[in-house]
Design a protein around this motif. Structure first.
Motif, PDB file in Angstrom:
ATOM      1  N   TYR B  33       0.932  -1.210   0.007  1.00  0.00           N
ATOM      2  CA  TYR B  33       0.024   0.044   0.114  1.00  0.00           C
ATOM      3  C   TYR B  33       0.812   1.283   0.091  1.00  0.00           C
ATOM      4  O   TYR B  33       1.807   1.365   0.665  1.00  0.00           O
ATOM      5  CB  TYR B  33      -0.792   0.028   1.274  1.00  0.00           C
ATOM      6  N   TYR B  35       0.411   5.098   0.867  1.00  0.00           N
ATOM      7  CA  TYR B  35      -0.245   6.337   1.733  1.00  0.00           C
ATOM      8  C   TYR B  35       0.342   7.802   1.558  1.00  0.00           C
ATOM      9  O   TYR B  35       1.646   7.894   1.532  1.00  0.00           O
ATOM     10  CB  TYR B  35      -0.691   6.005   3.218  1.00  0.00           C
ATOM     11  N   GLN B  37       0.657  11.348   4.038  1.00  0.00           N
ATOM     12  CA  GLN B  37       0.078  12.038   5.204  1.00  0.00           C
ATOM     13  C   GLN B  37       0.770  13.377   5.162  1.00  0.00           C
ATOM     14  O   GLN B  37       2.012  13.758   5.180  1.00  0.00           O
ATOM     15  CB  GLN B  37       0.787  11.063   6.424  1.00  0.00           C
ATOM     16  N   GLN B  41      -2.876  15.426   9.902  1.00  0.00           N
ATOM     17  CA  GLN B  41      -3.902  14.588   9.272  1.00  0.00           C
ATOM     18  C   GLN B  41      -3.712  13.199   9.367  1.00  0.00           C
ATOM     19  O   GLN B  41      -2.374  12.696   9.611  1.00  0.00           O
ATOM     20  CB  GLN B  41      -4.119  15.174   7.925  1.00  0.00           C
ATOM     21  N   GLY B  42      -4.524  12.168   8.974  1.00  0.00           N
ATOM     22  CA  GLY B  42      -4.185  10.909   8.957  1.00  0.00           C
ATOM     23  C   GLY B  42      -3.694  10.395   7.803  1.00  0.00           C
ATOM     24  O   GLY B  42      -4.044  11.314   6.677  1.00  0.00           O
ATOM     25  N   PRO B  43      -3.383   9.237   7.534  1.00  0.00           N
ATOM     26  CA  PRO B  43      -2.816   8.701   6.211  1.00  0.00           C
ATOM     27  C   PRO B  43      -3.868   8.688   5.129  1.00  0.00           C
ATOM     28  O   PRO B  43      -4.872   8.184   5.555  1.00  0.00           O
ATOM     29  CB  PRO B  43      -2.278   7.492   6.486  1.00  0.00           C
ATOM     30  N   PHE B  45      -5.227   7.152   1.570  1.00  0.00           N
ATOM     31  CA  PHE B  45      -5.083   6.122   0.729  1.00  0.00           C
ATOM     32  C   PHE B  45      -4.589   6.435  -0.714  1.00  0.00           C
ATOM     33  O   PHE B  45      -5.231   7.510  -1.428  1.00  0.00           O
ATOM     34  CB  PHE B  45      -6.192   5.066   0.854  1.00  0.00           C
ATOM     35  N   ALA B 102      -1.366  -4.469   8.659  1.00  0.00           N
ATOM     36  CA  ALA B 102      -0.302  -3.843   7.873  1.00  0.00           C
ATOM     37  C   ALA B 102       0.874  -3.225   8.529  1.00  0.00           C
ATOM     38  O   ALA B 102       0.644  -2.544   9.609  1.00  0.00           O
ATOM     39  CB  ALA B 102      -1.194  -2.882   6.833  1.00  0.00           C
ATOM     40  N   PHE B 104       3.815  -0.814   8.473  1.00  0.00           N
ATOM     41  CA  PHE B 104       4.249   0.791   7.854  1.00  0.00           C
ATOM     42  C   PHE B 104       5.604   0.790   7.889  1.00  0.00           C
ATOM     43  O   PHE B 104       6.578   0.458   8.931  1.00  0.00           O
ATOM     44  CB  PHE B 104       3.478   1.807   8.602  1.00  0.00           C
ATOM     45  N   GLY B 105       6.409   1.466   6.725  1.00  0.00           N
ATOM     46  CA  GLY B 105       7.835   1.758   7.022  1.00  0.00           C
ATOM     47  C   GLY B 105       7.784   3.332   7.563  1.00  0.00           C
ATOM     48  O   GLY B 105       6.547   3.843   7.912  1.00  0.00           O
ATOM     49  N   GLN B 106       9.154   3.860   7.643  1.00  0.00           N
ATOM     50  CA  GLN B 106       9.389   5.049   8.306  1.00  0.00           C
ATOM     51  C   GLN B 106       8.848   6.249   7.351  1.00  0.00           C
ATOM     52  O   GLN B 106       8.781   7.485   7.779  1.00  0.00           O
ATOM     53  CB  GLN B 106      10.714   5.073   8.334  1.00  0.00           C
TER      54      GLN B 106
END
Lengths: 109, 113
Positions: B33, B35, B37, B41-43, B45, B102, B104-106
């Protein structure tokens, strides 16, 4: 489309106070439900999950119960710590995770 | 480190330039995925892949954005003719399959000047 509504932040609490962060969602199909946390300067981390109705996810003293009838997944903790200060995201997951704006929690000693 | 890896971590570019980001998912994860950000705010899509197939792309996503996942392993996200509004953190995540956790990466922080 799928969506999430979380309570507005910031939520400001004293250490050892009880925490509730409300989350309601709309989703097509039968989503898994997640809470993610983002500590200052860090990436998104999974906090807890629930995959079917009435499941309770728990981790680090946090809990949330999958309520299908009310499409809710409220986050609770009985006694917060300063180290819990972060932004919390509720996220239903059908084909993809959908995030709201998040709720910032600030805990003071 | 067997987590999701994103490169570069930071990118500063001039408006109008093209940029490309890379994401290496957790091995054996079929879903990948992307995203975006922005502060406070939130991530949001952007798109996702099941193996090498791009299954969904956000309707809000400009045609300047394109993503690939050749051979179902790493993925790239390209932004053409960058604009200041593209400045954001770009997040990649992977999961074993749909509805799974899921990871997440940095992220890659893009600044368009």
């Amino acid at each position: 489309g799928d969506s999430v509504t979380q309570m507005e932040g910031p939520v400001t609490l004293s250490e050892e106070a009880f925490l509730t962060i409300n989350c309601t969602y709309t989703a097509t199909g039968y989503p898994s439900l997640f809470w993610y946390v983002q500590y200052p300067g860090e990436g998104l981390q999974l906090l807890l999950k629930a995959t079917k109705a009435d499941d309770k996810g728990s981790n680090k003293g946090f809990e949330a119960t999958y309520r299908k009838e009310t499409t809710s997944f409220h986050l609770e903790k009985g006694s917060v710590q300063v180290s819990d200060s972060a932004v919390y995201f509720c996220a239903p997951h059908t084909d993809k995770l959908i995030f709201g704006t998040g709720t910032r929690l600030q805990v003071f000693p | 480190d067997t987590g999701v890896s994103q490169n570069p971590r930071h990118k500063i570019t001039k408006r109008g330039q093209n940029v490309t980001f890379r994401c290496d998912p957790i091995s054996e994860h079929n879903r990948l995925y992307w995203y975006r950000q922005t502060l406070g705010q939130g991530p949001e899509f952007l798109t996702y892949f099941q193996n090498e197939a791009q299954l969904e792309k956000s309707r809000l996503l400009s045609d300047r954005f394109s993503a690939e996942r050749p051979k179902g392993s790493f993925s790239t996200l390209e932004i053409q003719r960058t604009e200041q509004g593209d400045s954001a953190m770009y997040l990649c995540a992977s999961s074993l399959d749909g509805r799974d956790v899921a990871f997440f990466g940095q992220g890659t922080r893009l600044t368009v000047v």
